[in-house]
Design a protein around this motif. Structure first.
Motif, short mmCIF file in Angstrom:
data_model
loop_
_atom_site.label_atom_id
_atom_site.label_comp_id
_atom_site.label_asym_id
_atom_site.label_seq_id
_atom_site.Cartn_x
_atom_site.Cartn_y
_atom_site.Cartn_z
N UNK A 4 2.24 38.63 -70.60
CA UNK A 4 1.75 37.74 -71.65
C UNK A 4 1.86 36.32 -71.13
N UNK A 5 0.79 35.55 -71.27
CA UNK A 5 0.79 34.16 -70.82
C UNK A 5 1.03 33.26 -72.03
N UNK A 6 2.05 32.47 -71.94
CA UNK A 6 2.40 31.55 -73.03
C UNK A 6 1.45 30.36 -73.05
N UNK A 7 1.23 29.82 -74.23
CA UNK A 7 0.44 28.58 -74.35
C UNK A 7 1.20 27.39 -73.79
N UNK A 8 2.50 27.55 -73.58
CA UNK A 8 3.34 26.45 -73.09
C UNK A 8 3.87 26.76 -71.68
N UNK A 9 3.04 27.39 -70.86
CA UNK A 9 3.46 27.72 -69.50
C UNK A 9 3.75 26.43 -68.73
N UNK A 10 4.92 26.37 -68.12
CA UNK A 10 5.37 25.16 -67.42
C UNK A 10 4.59 24.96 -66.12
N UNK A 11 4.31 23.72 -65.79
CA UNK A 11 3.67 23.37 -64.53
C UNK A 11 4.69 23.46 -63.42
N UNK A 12 4.29 24.02 -62.27
CA UNK A 12 5.20 24.14 -61.14
C UNK A 12 5.57 22.75 -60.63
N UNK A 13 6.87 22.54 -60.41
CA UNK A 13 7.38 21.27 -59.88
C UNK A 13 8.50 21.54 -58.89
N UNK A 14 8.74 20.58 -58.03
CA UNK A 14 9.87 20.64 -57.10
C UNK A 14 11.14 20.30 -57.88
N UNK A 15 12.27 20.82 -57.41
CA UNK A 15 13.60 20.55 -57.99
C UNK A 15 13.78 21.13 -59.39
N UNK A 16 13.22 22.31 -59.61
CA UNK A 16 13.38 23.03 -60.88
C UNK A 16 13.98 24.39 -60.55
#
Length: 63
Positions: A4-16
């Motif tokens: 299931x894909x959330x409407x609030x899927x986080x954007x990939x970032x460094x240092x997470x």
């Protein structure tokens, strides 16, 4: 079972810190859409662990 894909899927970032089964989104400029990836192993993100690195991510879908 499909993911299931959330409407609030986080954007990939460094240092997470990414936990297994969390999802991230990455803009695909060639296809002009957002690719959704699912984490397959806990890790802290670095440029070397960015999707599509198959050691850390599996492709889910494009939005």
């Amino acid at each position: 079972m499909p993911s299931v894909i959330s409407n609030a899927t986080r954007i990939w970032e460094v240092n997470v810190h990414w936990k297994r089964d969390s999802q991230c989104s990455v803009w695909n400029s060639k296809l002009r859409g957002v690719d959704i990836w699912q984490c397959i192993r806990d890790h802290d993100s670095t440029p070397d662990t960015e999707p599509p690195n198959s050691n850390y991510w599996i492709y889910v879908a494009r939005r």
